[in-house]
Design a protein around this motif. Sequence first.
Motif, PDB file in Angstrom:
ATOM      1  N   HIS A 221     -20.495 -11.231 -15.261  1.00 42.45           N
ATOM      2  CA  HIS A 221     -19.183 -11.172 -14.634  1.00 42.45           C
ATOM      3  C   HIS A 221     -18.295 -10.309 -15.532  1.00 42.45           C
ATOM      4  O   HIS A 221     -17.743 -10.768 -16.547  1.00 42.45           O
ATOM      5  CB  HIS A 221     -18.593 -12.582 -14.473  1.00 42.45           C
ATOM      6  CG  HIS A 221     -17.435 -12.644 -13.538  1.00 42.45           C
ATOM      7  ND1 HIS A 221     -16.136 -12.474 -13.946  1.00 42.45           N
ATOM      8  CD2 HIS A 221     -17.390 -12.841 -12.185  1.00 42.45           C
ATOM      9  CE1 HIS A 221     -15.320 -12.584 -12.910  1.00 42.45           C
ATOM     10  NE2 HIS A 221     -16.054 -12.804 -11.835  1.00 42.45           N
TER      11      HIS A 221
ATOM     12  N   TYR B  25     -23.674 -14.999 -22.431  1.00 38.90           N
ATOM     13  CA  TYR B  25     -24.911 -14.245 -22.214  1.00 38.90           C
ATOM     14  C   TYR B  25     -25.923 -14.585 -23.304  1.00 38.90           C
ATOM     15  O   TYR B  25     -25.583 -14.692 -24.479  1.00 38.90           O
ATOM     16  CB  TYR B  25     -24.611 -12.744 -22.226  1.00 38.90           C
ATOM     17  CG  TYR B  25     -25.839 -11.865 -22.131  1.00 38.90           C
ATOM     18  CD1 TYR B  25     -26.384 -11.530 -20.893  1.00 38.90           C
ATOM     19  CD2 TYR B  25     -26.444 -11.369 -23.281  1.00 38.90           C
ATOM     20  CE1 TYR B  25     -27.500 -10.738 -20.807  1.00 38.90           C
ATOM     21  CE2 TYR B  25     -27.573 -10.562 -23.205  1.00 38.90           C
ATOM     22  CZ  TYR B  25     -28.101 -10.249 -21.963  1.00 38.90           C
ATOM     23  OH  TYR B  25     -29.220  -9.455 -21.880  1.00 38.90           O
TER      24      TYR B  25
ATOM     25  N   ARG C  30     -22.740 -15.282 -14.687  1.00 43.83           N
ATOM     26  CA  ARG C  30     -22.603 -16.246 -13.587  1.00 43.83           C
ATOM     27  C   ARG C  30     -23.875 -17.074 -13.496  1.00 43.83           C
ATOM     28  O   ARG C  30     -24.983 -16.544 -13.488  1.00 43.83           O
ATOM     29  CB  ARG C  30     -22.359 -15.534 -12.257  1.00 43.83           C
ATOM     30  CG  ARG C  30     -20.998 -14.853 -12.145  1.00 43.83           C
ATOM     31  CD  ARG C  30     -20.784 -14.322 -10.731  1.00 43.83           C
ATOM     32  NE  ARG C  30     -21.791 -13.336 -10.376  1.00 43.83           N
ATOM     33  CZ  ARG C  30     -21.654 -12.024 -10.524  1.00 43.83           C
ATOM     34  NH1 ARG C  30     -20.534 -11.541 -11.035  1.00 43.83           N
ATOM     35  NH2 ARG C  30     -22.608 -11.193 -10.169  1.00 43.83           N
ATOM     36  N   GLU C  31     -23.708 -18.391 -13.443  1.00 50.17           N
ATOM     37  CA  GLU C  31     -24.846 -19.290 -13.270  1.00 50.17           C
ATOM     38  C   GLU C  31     -24.774 -19.910 -11.886  1.00 50.17           C
ATOM     39  O   GLU C  31     -23.722 -20.429 -11.486  1.00 50.17           O
ATOM     40  CB  GLU C  31     -24.852 -20.375 -14.347  1.00 50.17           C
ATOM     41  CG  GLU C  31     -26.158 -21.152 -14.391  1.00 50.17           C
ATOM     42  CD  GLU C  31     -26.258 -22.000 -15.655  1.00 50.17           C
ATOM     43  OE1 GLU C  31     -25.773 -23.136 -15.619  1.00 50.17           O
ATOM     44  OE2 GLU C  31     -26.810 -21.518 -16.657  1.00 50.17           O
TER      45      GLU C  31
ATOM     46  N   THR D  52     -14.385 -11.209 -16.348  1.00 50.84           N
ATOM     47  CA  THR D  52     -14.211 -12.274 -17.339  1.00 50.84           C
ATOM     48  C   THR D  52     -14.689 -11.831 -18.710  1.00 50.84           C
ATOM     49  O   THR D  52     -14.081 -12.180 -19.727  1.00 50.84           O
ATOM     50  CB  THR D  52     -14.973 -13.536 -16.894  1.00 50.84           C
ATOM     51  OG1 THR D  52     -14.534 -13.919 -15.594  1.00 50.84           O
ATOM     52  CG2 THR D  52     -14.760 -14.672 -17.859  1.00 50.84           C
ATOM     53  N   SER D  53     -15.776 -11.039 -18.738  1.00 53.29           N
ATOM     54  CA  SER D  53     -16.283 -10.556 -20.020  1.00 53.29           C
ATOM     55  C   SER D  53     -15.249  -9.692 -20.729  1.00 53.29           C
ATOM     56  O   SER D  53     -15.073  -9.776 -21.952  1.00 53.29           O
ATOM     57  CB  SER D  53     -17.574  -9.760 -19.810  1.00 53.29           C
ATOM     58  OG  SER D  53     -18.568 -10.561 -19.189  1.00 53.29           O
TER      59      SER D  53
ATOM     60  N   HIS E 287     -26.054 -10.352 -13.154  1.00 56.78           N
ATOM     61  CA  HIS E 287     -25.322 -11.619 -13.091  1.00 56.78           C
ATOM     62  C   HIS E 287     -24.138 -11.643 -14.037  1.00 56.78           C
ATOM     63  O   HIS E 287     -23.425 -12.651 -14.098  1.00 56.78           O
ATOM     64  CB  HIS E 287     -26.261 -12.785 -13.425  1.00 56.78           C
ATOM     65  CG  HIS E 287     -27.287 -13.032 -12.367  1.00 56.78           C
ATOM     66  ND1 HIS E 287     -28.469 -13.709 -12.610  1.00 56.78           N
ATOM     67  CD2 HIS E 287     -27.317 -12.675 -11.052  1.00 56.78           C
ATOM     68  CE1 HIS E 287     -29.169 -13.776 -11.496  1.00 56.78           C
ATOM     69  NE2 HIS E 287     -28.487 -13.160 -10.536  1.00 56.78           N
TER      70      HIS E 287
ATOM     71  N   THR F 268     -21.097 -22.046 -12.500  1.00 57.64           N
ATOM     72  CA  THR F 268     -20.231 -21.920 -13.662  1.00 57.64           C
ATOM     73  C   THR F 268     -20.484 -20.596 -14.366  1.00 57.64           C
ATOM     74  O   THR F 268     -21.424 -19.866 -14.019  1.00 57.64           O
ATOM     75  CB  THR F 268     -20.482 -23.085 -14.642  1.00 57.64           C
ATOM     76  OG1 THR F 268     -19.528 -23.014 -15.704  1.00 57.64           O
ATOM     77  CG2 THR F 268     -21.871 -23.002 -15.242  1.00 57.64           C
ATOM     78  N   LEU F 269     -19.635 -20.283 -15.330  1.00 53.41           N
ATOM     79  CA  LEU F 269     -19.800 -19.125 -16.203  1.00 53.41           C
ATOM     80  C   LEU F 269     -20.230 -19.610 -17.575  1.00 53.41           C
ATOM     81  O   LEU F 269     -19.752 -20.630 -18.068  1.00 53.41           O
ATOM     82  CB  LEU F 269     -18.487 -18.340 -16.326  1.00 53.41           C
ATOM     83  CG  LEU F 269     -18.051 -17.525 -15.106  1.00 53.41           C
ATOM     84  CD1 LEU F 269     -16.659 -16.953 -15.339  1.00 53.41           C
ATOM     85  CD2 LEU F 269     -19.034 -16.394 -14.810  1.00 53.41           C
ATOM     86  N   ARG F 270     -21.130 -18.867 -18.202  1.00 48.86           N
ATOM     87  CA  ARG F 270     -21.582 -19.212 -19.540  1.00 48.86           C
ATOM     88  C   ARG F 270     -21.819 -17.933 -20.319  1.00 48.86           C
ATOM     89  O   ARG F 270     -21.828 -16.831 -19.763  1.00 48.86           O
ATOM     90  CB  ARG F 270     -22.882 -20.020 -19.477  1.00 48.86           C
ATOM     91  CG  ARG F 270     -24.035 -19.316 -18.801  1.00 48.86           C
ATOM     92  CD  ARG F 270     -25.334 -20.074 -18.963  1.00 48.86           C
ATOM     93  NE  ARG F 270     -26.433 -19.473 -18.212  1.00 48.86           N
ATOM     94  CZ  ARG F 270     -27.142 -18.434 -18.636  1.00 48.86           C
ATOM     95  NH1 ARG F 270     -26.859 -17.858 -19.806  1.00 48.86           N
ATOM     96  NH2 ARG F 270     -28.126 -17.943 -17.891  1.00 48.86           N
TER      97      ARG F 270
ATOM     98  N   MET G 122     -20.156 -12.657 -20.250  1.00 47.95           N
ATOM     99  CA  MET G 122     -20.210 -13.930 -19.543  1.00 47.95           C
ATOM    100  C   MET G 122     -21.081 -13.755 -18.312  1.00 47.95           C
ATOM    101  O   MET G 122     -20.974 -12.753 -17.587  1.00 47.95           O
ATOM    102  CB  MET G 122     -18.809 -14.393 -19.144  1.00 47.95           C
ATOM    103  CG  MET G 122     -17.854 -14.576 -20.322  1.00 47.95           C
ATOM    104  SD  MET G 122     -18.398 -15.866 -21.464  1.00 47.95           S
ATOM    105  CE  MET G 122     -18.231 -17.306 -20.420  1.00 47.95           C
TER     106      MET G 122
END
Length: 396
Positions: A203, A193, A216-217, A206-207, A201, A189-191, A214
């Motif tokens: 992205h 920072y 990547r997890e 998307t950021s 990591h 998923t994305l979360r 954001m």
Amino acid sequence: MTITKRGIGLLVAGLILLATGFRFGYPELTVLGCAGLLAVLLAHAYAALRPRLAVTRRAEPDRVMRGEDSRMTLTVRNANRVRAATLIAYDRCGPATVPVPVLQLRPGQDTVTEYPVPTARRGVVAVGPLRIVRRDPLSLVTMARSHGETARVWVYPKVHPLSAVPVGVVRSLDGRVDRVPHGTITFDTLRGYVVGDELRHVHWRTSARVGELMVREHLDTSLPRLVVLLDDRPVAHPGLGGGTSDSFESACEAAASIVMAAQREELPLTLQTVTGVTAGGDGRRITDTRPYLDLLAEAQLRDSASPGDGDELSQATARLRQRRLGDTLVYLTGPGRADDLGQVGSLRGAYPTIIVGALGALGATGSAPAPTEGMVVLSAADGADFAAEWDGVRAW
């Protein structure tokens, strides 16, 4: 509002005196009768006055293992600035009633009561609300009201240490075994920072779109993933009494022991009951055992079996087959339904390793259930015996 025996007597006497005085022309009896009726009326008005109380309670701790100490601290404060509170109070603590000393509580004054919470049985102990009984000075009328909220104390099953857990089919990258398949680190998923995340990591696309960093997890799918299926059907646990049975309590202890062992080994685990209540299941390592142990504290058997009980295990196995939550399935049941092992054994295509814990089997039938091909069957009388049988398996 309840009128006491003394109040009933005074009311009847007042009516008789009033009727006699009017009938035979005795004004003294009429005055006495009116005085008695007026006293009962004033007693109702006095008892109806609602006291202004501030009730707070705190459990320390509010989550304990069975048999450990937990204490409830109750504080009752008279919030009225003028009138004193003349009360009788009782606090409800599970099945018990605890008296609270709040007689003649002065304005702005508080009283603190501390008492132990019963933790001899697994479950959720409801504490409160505080029951206030108000009486008039002559004890003619009583009025009972509830004050404050209800608190809950979770009593977890007793945990028995397990020395090892199954390693599963795919092995972890942290050195449990040497063989590691390729491609076991996958995007999850994305979360947002947080400080300490590696910039590689981030992205960036998307950021830029959302206006904040954001990250990547990733999920390590090489970790052995455990699935614990707890049988909470009454038909699987004979000897139902008080809403539970000894074999079900032992099964809850076995499930709690597996949860704590998985948390110690930092393994993903899904806990699910046959009736469909689930904790975990996101494929992440256990960092907080509270949701799992809360589920086990709240787990209950239904009071009586229904016609649909035979289908519930089929529905549970269908869900497990469809979702494939892990590679190792641990089925914890009682001695009541040995025929159900065939349904669980049908999951071997989705779960290569299947372990069955038959709790209470030895104590109830005197013999262990027949082993099924492709399954490890552990027959134990209670939770401690299950831990010993578990540690005796050399395949771990």
